[in-house]
Design an enzyme around this catalytic site. Structure first.
Site, PDB file in Angstrom:
ATOM      1  N   ARG A  57      12.223 -24.613  -5.236  1.00 43.24           N
ATOM      2  CA  ARG A  57      13.007 -24.553  -4.002  1.00 43.24           C
ATOM      3  C   ARG A  57      13.142 -23.111  -3.508  1.00 43.24           C
ATOM      4  NH1 ARG A  57      18.279 -28.429  -5.292  1.00 43.24           N
ATOM      5  NH2 ARG A  57      17.189 -30.454  -5.274  1.00 43.24           N
ATOM      6  N   CYS A  59      -0.388   0.245   7.848  1.00 50.77           N
ATOM      7  CA  CYS A  59      -0.857   0.702   6.537  1.00 50.77           C
ATOM      8  C   CYS A  59      -2.271   1.254   6.613  1.00 50.77           C
ATOM      9  CB  CYS A  59      -0.802  -0.451   5.538  1.00 50.77           C
ATOM     10  SG  CYS A  59       0.874  -0.922   5.079  1.00 50.77           S
ATOM     11  N   GLU A  76       0.825  -1.208   0.000  1.00 49.07           N
ATOM     12  CA  GLU A  76       0.000   0.000   0.000  1.00 49.07           C
ATOM     13  C   GLU A  76       0.858   1.257   0.000  1.00 49.07           C
ATOM     14  OE1 GLU A  76      -2.095  -3.137   2.630  1.00 49.07           O
ATOM     15  OE2 GLU A  76      -0.041  -2.534   2.093  1.00 49.07           O
ATOM     16  N   ALA A 120      10.169 -37.950  -8.481  1.00 50.22           N
ATOM     17  CA  ALA A 120      10.128 -38.359  -9.883  1.00 50.22           C
ATOM     18  C   ALA A 120      10.165 -39.882  -9.942  1.00 50.22           C
ATOM     19  CB  ALA A 120      11.308 -37.773 -10.651  1.00 50.22           C
TER      20      ALA A 120
END
Length: 354
Positions: A194, A89, A55, A159
């Site tokens: 990662r 903010c 903001e 995998a």
């Protein structure tokens, strides 16, 4: 009251917020735009923890401040209401002269929890909430998981070969190196993944068999905290993960093991070690954990139900035998094709949750 164009500008907030993925933790990713008569006159996003919030950047980008009272500020997450490393903010928005604010989703952390919205309403601002809320929560799934479920957001990745094996059968004395199933493009993507997470975890078996570095080499970004789980503690001190280049934690039942530059955490000698690891990481402020196996570790995450996403690559080569896929009940929701593999993604929780 929501207006027809509110969704358009909230989507822009999300685009901006995503630019800082991997850099804002423990803060959330947030984007903000200021709109006057259908034109964006200021925008910004939170770059990293300790720097000005979205903001602030959006309001500072507005050149003609006289337009603010007749403008709308959009923010993907509720503006903060407390003093931290930066001022609230909500107070800045009130003092700017903005009269209408559209918020994607409420910040459910204890420090905010609706107080930013309440403060702006008390000051007489019109505040609209819940615009594209599902996406605004999804982009901060790590942040919400840490605050609401009191554990890191967990992503499992592995995998397998075309015939369903994640590794060949290893023999004593075999060289410690990976048997690659995917191509270069997929490996770059994994390094990008990662870089987006706070920590990366692998089991002792994977460290002994593959000798991975568990760092970010193929992508620009920070190295995640390295987390090794080895109940036996039978580890080679010369393994790459113990090179001292990245903060590393070893969870083990072996109270006698000590490795230079590695924090050792004693595990209880029981089957609930995943819960112990997640509780400890939560206490450290770790909001997300990327789990790269092997089969024993991934299977335990699945069996305990303590995971959020599963990302599985299936390559084209066949192993014939070896270590079987640890998740035979995998049900993909999304599929992406690469030259040498197919990526499948599954979520454990409904999309509307964190």
């Amino acid at each position: 009251m929501a207006q027809p164009d509110d969704l358009i500008y909230m989507r822009r907030c999300l685009e901006l917020a995503a630019r800082a993925e991997g850099f804002t933790s423990p803060n959330p990713m947030v984007g903000a735009v200021v709109v006057h008569n259908g034109v964006i006159i200021g925008e910004g996003y939170h770059l990293r923890a300790g720097t000005p919030h979205a903001e602030v950047h959006a309001l500072n980008a507005v050149k003609d401040r006289s337009l603010l009272p007749s403008s709308t500020l959009y923010a993907s997450l509720e503006p903060c209401s407390h003093y931290g490393r930066t001022p609230p903010c909500a107070d800045l928005i009130i003092s700017s002269g903005i009269r209408r604010v559209v918020v994607g989703t409420v910040d459910t952390s204890l420090k905010v929890a609706g107080r930013g919205i309440a403060r702006m309403k008390e000051a007489g601002l019109e505040v609209v909430t819940g615009v594209d809320e599902e996406e605004c929560r999804r982009i901060n799934k790590r942040f919400f998981s840490w605050h609401e479920r009191h554990r890191p957001y967990v992503v499992l990745k592995w995998a397998r070969s075309a015939d369903g094996f994640i590794d060949l059968a290893r023999q004593p004395g075999d060289t410690a190196e990976p048997h690659w199933i995917t191509g270069t493009t997929e490996r770059i993507l994994v390094h990008r993944w990662r870089a987006a997470e706070d920590a990366i975890l692998a089991g002792g078996g994977t460290i002994r068999a593959d000798n991975p570095s568990l760092d970010v080499r193929l992508w620009k970004g920070r190295n995640p905290l390295r987390v090794i789980v080895s109940r036996s503690g039978a580890m080679d001190p010369h393994s790459k993960v113990f090179d001292g280049a990245v903060d590393t934690i070893l969870f083990t039942c072996n109270s006698k093991i000590s490795l230079p530059g590695v924090k050792t955490v004693k595990l209880g000698d029981n089957q609930y070690f995943i819960e112990e690891v997640l509780q400890f990481l939560h206490s450290m402020g770790v909001q997300s954990l990327f789990v790269e196996g092997g089969a024993f570790i991934i299977r335990h995450f699945i069996e305990t139900g303590l995971w959020d996403e599963a990302r599985r690559f299936t390559g084209t080569m066949r192993f014939g035998s070896g270590v079987p896929d640890p998740f035979p009940g995998f049900r993909p929701e999304k599929t992406v094709k690469f030259e040498k593999s197919i990526l499948e993604i599954m979520h454990h929780f409904p999309k509307a949750s964190v």
